[in-house]
Design an enzyme around this catalytic site. Structure first.
Site, PDB file in Angstrom:
ATOM      1  N   GLU A 335      88.055  74.479  -7.990  1.00 24.81           N
ATOM      2  CA  GLU A 335      88.045  74.539  -6.527  1.00 24.81           C
ATOM      3  C   GLU A 335      89.379  74.164  -5.855  1.00 24.81           C
ATOM      4  O   GLU A 335      89.440  73.234  -5.056  1.00 24.81           O
ATOM      5  CB  GLU A 335      86.945  73.606  -5.989  1.00 24.81           C
TER       6      GLU A 335
HETATM    7  C1  TNX Z   1      81.003  71.652  -7.227  1.00 28.76           C
HETATM    8  S1  TNX Z   1      81.172  71.931 -10.168  1.00 28.76           S
HETATM    9  C2  TNX Z   1      81.985  70.834  -7.754  1.00 28.76           C
HETATM   10  C3  TNX Z   1      81.944  69.398  -7.492  1.00 28.76           C
HETATM   11  C4  TNX Z   1      80.826  69.021  -6.580  1.00 28.76           C
HETATM   12  C5  TNX Z   1      79.601  69.794  -6.944  1.00 28.76           C
HETATM   13  C6  TNX Z   1      78.388  69.402  -6.157  1.00 28.76           C
HETATM   14  C7  TNX Z   1      82.602  71.701  -9.857  1.00 28.76           C
HETATM   15  C8  TNX Z   1      83.488  72.007 -10.939  1.00 28.76           C
HETATM   16  N1  TNX Z   1      82.932  71.269  -8.646  1.00 28.76           N
HETATM   17  O1  TNX Z   1      83.175  68.960  -6.978  1.00 28.76           O
HETATM   18  O2  TNX Z   1      80.596  67.649  -6.704  1.00 28.76           O
HETATM   19  O3  TNX Z   1      79.850  71.153  -6.766  1.00 28.76           O
HETATM   20  O4  TNX Z   1      77.247  70.049  -6.635  1.00 28.76           O
END
Ligand code: TNX
Length: 513
Positions: A335
């Site tokens: 992300e």
């Molecule tokens: C996505 S899964 C994220 C996390 C969040 C999560 C909450 C991922 C690699 N990144 O930063 O905590 O969703 O469900």
């Protein structure tokens, strides 16, 4: 018991004439509650093995410390009533009556984590190629005993093991869970509790998400500001916390003694606000942002084009790698909205070299797959990401699909804890999928195993973590261990129901369905 079953037999065989010498059937008791389901469980209605104050535990004379450690776990589980120390017998010697025997067997055709359990009224023999296999055999025996085995301080326990034979080995080598100790911190005792609960279900990887925008959770001696600033925050603005290096080592050792490998994650280049707030040089303008207490994602990034950040990252990777006996270092990589594709990919490739230089194999979330990675790097699939690109280059993939095993998703619309962006995940949804057919382009050969992440934006205390983890983590353990052809919701839910008293005895905070 045998008599009763024999009396019933004519009812089902009444059309043909009885043979002169009717065979004595091997009576199979279908109703065991072992999770994850073993490859083969043949229980007989013969006399069970009874544990009493004379029961002894034996290992072979030359057995090493790891076997003695497994025997120690067994002893702790049985004591009382078993008081005696672990004893040793000459290799190959018959198993003394009234005892548990843990024996290594170098038969190379068996998998590293496979085991066999033989139970008669005289003895319980667990055989495996490795100490890990013996440990899993002990966990199976544990689940075959009454729930009172989980009450070590109860008086007058009547511990029995049904007679029979179990042979078993896991489908996947990676059977994990992830704890997000960054959004909300979990202390050493709470992490150990998860280690204990994981080991009952033969899970063997604990991924610790040690840094994120809201908190930095691991002491780095050469960069003390990371914890002095970044360790003191959490979602919502509470006290935060961090592990000293000594505490981290304690977690690693505690997990290792239960055959669980710790996988440390430092999330980069995004999810880095806590680090950016602690060390100004990580920012392009040299100015630290304020700490972050919310739950948005994607807004932070290291100044990846600046040479000055790399010695800092190198210190972090070096210190954590030195304390981590397991072969993996997880760099996150998810992300990132603040960098161009080229900046991102260059950073990930540079990290792969750095992690390798500190003797570890890199792991990253699905987004890292488009970088030019070595096949020895592992990609963790979590959404419709590019992990198939890594499978195509011969690399391994950990399956953590968010719609199946994100333990932070709500069970149903009435669940107060948790999030719902990946959907609601009732228990059956977490159980009912096959890791080798779930994501196009990531097949059986590419899948190294399964891991269930527990993100903690909405979780304040260990009971909250437990509530979302259990019983779904138990379902995930069977997805990871048991071959797909053997699994089935009806059998699983019946065995889980039978484990209810055990989960209560363990004091697990969980929903009742
Ligand atoms: C996505 S899964 C994220 C996390 C969040 C999560 C909450 C991922 C690699 N990144 O930063 O905590 O969703 O469900």
């Amino acid at each position: 018991m045998i008599k009763r079953v024999l009396l019933l037999l004519p009812l089902v065989a009444c059309t043909s004439a009885p043979p002169a010498t009717p065979p004595v059937p091997e009576v199979s008791i279908a109703a065991h509650s072992v999770i994850p389901l073993p490859v083969s469980v043949q229980l007989s209605a013969g006399e069970p093995f009874r544990v009493d104050s004379l029961t002894a535990i034996y290992i072979d004379e030359g057995a090493g410390a790891e076997v003695a450690n497994v025997a120690g776990h067994l002893q702790a589980m049985l004591s009382p009533p078993v008081r005696a120390a672990v004893n040793r017998v000459a290799p190959g010697a018959p198993v003394p009556a009234g005892s548990f025997m843990l024996r290594l067997d170098a038969d190379a055709s068996k998998g590293a984590e496979s085991y066999e359990v033989d139970v008669s009224s005289a003895a319980v023999t667990i055989t495996a190629r490795t100490p890990a296999g013996l440990f899993y055999g002990v966990q199976t025996v544990r689940q075959l005993m009454p729930a009172s085995v989980e009450h070590p301080f109860a008086l007058s326990r009547r511990l029995t093991v049904p007679a029979g034979r179990i042979t078993d080995s896991p489908r996947f080598e990676w059977r994990g869970m992830m704890l997000d100790v960054s959004r909300h911190f979990l202390g050493v005792r709470d992490v150990k509790r998860f280690v204990d609960l994981m080991s009952l279900y033969k899970l063997n990887r604990l991924h610790l998400h040690l840094s994120d925008d809201q908190g930095w959770r691991i002491e780095i001696k050469s960069r003390p500001n990371l914890t002095a600033f970044g360790g003191r925050t959490q979602v919502g603005g509470g006290a935060g916390g961090f592990y000293t290096q000594e505490e981290y080592r304690e977690i690693v050792a505690y997990a290792a003694s239960r055959f669980i490998t710790i996988v440390p994650e430092i999330d980069m280049p995004g999810h880095t606000n806590a680090a950016l707030a602690s060390i100004p040089e990580l920012n392009c303008d040299g100015v630290s942002p304020p700490p972050y207490f919310g739950i948005r994602v994607g807004f932070s990034a290291l100044c990846v084009d600046s040479a000055r950040i790399y010695p800092i990252i190198d210190d972090v990777v070096r210190e954590i790698s030195a304390m981590t006996p397991g072969p993996w270092f997880h760099i996150g990589g998810d992300e990132v909205e603040k960098l161009s594709h080229e900046q991102y990919v260059r950073f990930i490739e540079r990290m792969e070299v750095m992690v390798g230089a500190h003797g570890k194999k890199m792991i990253g979330w699905g987004e890292i797959a488009p970088a030019n990675l070595s096949p020895s790097t592992i990609v963790q699939h979590w959404k419709k990401d590019s992990s198939f690109v890594h499978a195509a280059r011969g690399g391994k993939v950990i399956m953590s699909p968010s719609s199946k095993v994100y333990l932070d998703m709500k069970y149903d619309s009435a669940t107060t804890l948790g999030l719902r962006w990946a959907g609601l995940i009732p228990l059956m949804t977490a159980y009912d999928w096959d890791p080798a057919t779930f994501f196009p382009g990531v097949g059986e050969d590419a899948v190294i195993g399964v891991e269930a992440p527990l993100w903690s934006e909405t979780l304040l205390k260990v009971q909250d973590f437990e509530f979302l983890a259990f019983p779904r983590l138990i379902a995930v353990s069977e997805v990871a261990w048991t071959r797909a052809a053997q699994t089935g919701w009806d059998g699983f839910s019946r065995r889980l129901e039978m484990q209810s008293a055990r989960l209560d005895a363990l004091g697990i905070n969980r929903p009742r369905f």
